[in-house]
Design a protein around this motif. Structure first.
Motif, PDB file in Angstrom:
ATOM      1  N   THR A 291     -11.714   1.589  -7.574  1.00 18.54           N
ATOM      2  CA  THR A 291     -12.803   2.752  -7.691  1.00 18.54           C
ATOM      3  C   THR A 291     -12.702   3.534  -6.673  1.00 18.54           C
ATOM      4  N   GLY A 292     -12.274   3.086  -5.504  1.00 17.61           N
ATOM      5  CA  GLY A 292     -12.270   3.986  -4.364  1.00 17.61           C
ATOM      6  C   GLY A 292     -11.184   5.279  -4.382  1.00 17.61           C
TER       7      GLY A 292
ATOM      8  N   VAL B 284     -21.883   4.944  -3.683  1.00 13.42           N
ATOM      9  CA  VAL B 284     -22.280   5.965  -4.558  1.00 13.42           C
ATOM     10  C   VAL B 284     -23.101   5.415  -5.733  1.00 13.42           C
TER      11      VAL B 284
ATOM     12  N   GLY C 203     -12.745  -3.029  -5.280  1.00 15.84           N
ATOM     13  CA  GLY C 203     -13.924  -1.915  -4.822  1.00 15.84           C
ATOM     14  C   GLY C 203     -14.858  -2.115  -5.893  1.00 15.84           C
ATOM     15  N   PHE C 204     -15.059  -2.945  -6.994  1.00 19.99           N
ATOM     16  CA  PHE C 204     -15.991  -3.159  -7.855  1.00 19.99           C
ATOM     17  C   PHE C 204     -16.205  -4.572  -8.456  1.00 19.99           C
TER      18      PHE C 204
ATOM     19  N   SER D 216     -21.686  10.858  -0.470  1.00 17.82           N
ATOM     20  CA  SER D 216     -21.893   9.188  -0.159  1.00 17.82           C
ATOM     21  C   SER D 216     -20.671   8.813   0.408  1.00 17.82           C
ATOM     22  N   MET D 217     -19.622   9.079  -0.191  1.00 13.85           N
ATOM     23  CA  MET D 217     -18.313   8.579   0.682  1.00 13.85           C
ATOM     24  C   MET D 217     -17.863   9.115   1.913  1.00 13.85           C
TER      25      MET D 217
ATOM     26  N   LEU E 258     -12.260   7.619  -7.145  1.00  9.16           N
ATOM     27  CA  LEU E 258     -13.343   8.611  -6.627  1.00  9.16           C
ATOM     28  C   LEU E 258     -12.474   9.504  -5.695  1.00  9.16           C
ATOM     29  N   ARG E 259     -11.759   9.045  -4.907  1.00 11.17           N
ATOM     30  CA  ARG E 259     -11.049   9.996  -3.775  1.00 11.17           C
ATOM     31  C   ARG E 259     -10.110  11.214  -4.798  1.00 11.17           C
TER      32      ARG E 259
ATOM     33  N   ARG F 137     -19.815  -3.652  -6.328  1.00 15.42           N
ATOM     34  CA  ARG F 137     -20.121  -3.689  -4.988  1.00 15.42           C
ATOM     35  C   ARG F 137     -21.815  -3.971  -4.905  1.00 15.42           C
TER      36      ARG F 137
END
Ligand code: AMP
Length: 217
Positions: A31-32, A59, A85-86, A52-53, A35-36, A88
Motif C-alpha cells: 500500500t505504501g 492515511v 503494509g496493510f 499524512s505520509m 500511495l507513493r 495497519r
C-alpha cells in the motif's frame, strides 16, 4: 497463496515480499508503494495521502479500505497476493476480513517479522529506493552507487522523506499505538507466526520459506 507480512516499518517486509512474490509468482501488494506512486502522479488519492505520509501518520481508514478493495478485486490478484503494509489498524483488519468473506477467500498466514528497535532506525536511515523499479538498497549491505542510479534499471535512487530518524520514531509510535493490536487479532485466529527478522536478507527469507512449507496447506 494469500499472505500478510506484518511488522513495524524497517523490518524488511518490502524486501521479503518482493522475493517471495517472484518465487511464488503471486502479486506483491504494497500500500505504501501504491500511495507513493499516486503522490508522484499527483492523482486525487495522492493529494489526499501526501501530508499524512510526509509526516509519518497513517492515511485515513476509509481511503485505505476503498483502495484495498480495488486492488484485491482486481483480476491480477486472483491467484493470490502478499500484502505488505496493510492492514495497519484494527478497523482495516476487520474490513479486510469482511472483504475476504464476501469474496469467499481466506488468508493462509500472517508473518510477523521481528527486529530490534535500534536496528530499525539504523536500517531506515541507510535505505535507498529506486524511483523507477522500486528496488530497495541498503548502505548496510549493498554498495549504493555514487551516481545514485539503480544498478538494475538506471532509475534515480532516493531516500524517502519519512525515513529521517525523527519521522521514523514517529512512525514507530504510530505502529505501537494503532497497528500492534492487530497482532492479537490474528493470533487469536491462529494465523499469526513470528519470524526473527535480524541478520541478512537471505537468512530471513530462508526462515520464512521453511515456515511456509510447514504451514502451507
Ligand atoms: P510504507 O511504505 O508501508 O512504510 O508506507 C508509507 C506510508 O504510507 C505510511 O507511513 C502511511 O503514511 C501510508 N500507508 C501505507 N499503508 C497504509 C495503511 N494500510 N494505512 C494507513 N496508511 C498507510
Amino acid at each position: 497463496m494469500r499472505i500478510i507480512l506484518f511488522g513495524p516499518p524497517g523490518v524488511g517486509k518490502g524486501t521479503q515480499a518482493k522475493l517471495l512474490s517472484k518465487k511464488f509468482r503471486v502479486r506483491h501488494i504494497s500500500t505504501g508503494d501504491i500511495l507513493r506512486e499516486a503522490v508522484a502522479h499527483e492523482t486525487e488519492l495522492g493529494r489526499k495521502a501526501k501530508s499524512s505520509m510526509d509526516e509519518g501518520r497513517l492515511v485515513p481508514d476509509e481511503i485505505m479500505i476503498a483502495l484495498i478493495r480495488d486492488v484485491i478485486t482486481d483480476p491480477r490478484s486472483k491467484d493470490g497476493f502478499i500484502l505488505d503494509g496493510f492492514p495497519r489498524t484494527l478497523t482495516q483488519a476487520e474490513a479486510l476480513e469482511e472483504l475476504f468473506q464476501e469474496l469467499r477467500i481466506s488468508l493462509n498466514i500472517v508473518i510477523n517479522i521481528e527486529v530490534k528497535e535500534e536496528e530499525i532506525v539504523h536500517r531506515l536511515s541507510s535505505r535507498w529506493m529506486c524511483r523507477n523499479c522500486r528496488r530497495i538498497y541498503s548502505e548496510l549491505v549493498d554498495s549504493v552507487p555514487s551516481d545514485r542510479r539503480c544498478p538494475k534499471c538506471g532509475g534515480e535512487l532516493y531516500q524517502r522523506k519519512d525515513d529521517k530518524p525523527e519521522t521514523v520514531r514517529h512512525r514507530l509510535n504510530v505502529y505501537m499505538q494503532s497497528t500492534l493490536p492487530i497482532k492479537e487479532f490474528y493470533r487469536k485466529k491462529g494465523l499469526l507466526v513470528d519470524v526473527n527478522g535480524m541478520g541478512d536478507v537471505r537468512s530471513v527469507t530462508d526462515r520464512i520459506l521453511s515456515l511456509l512449507n510447514h504451514e502451507r496447506p
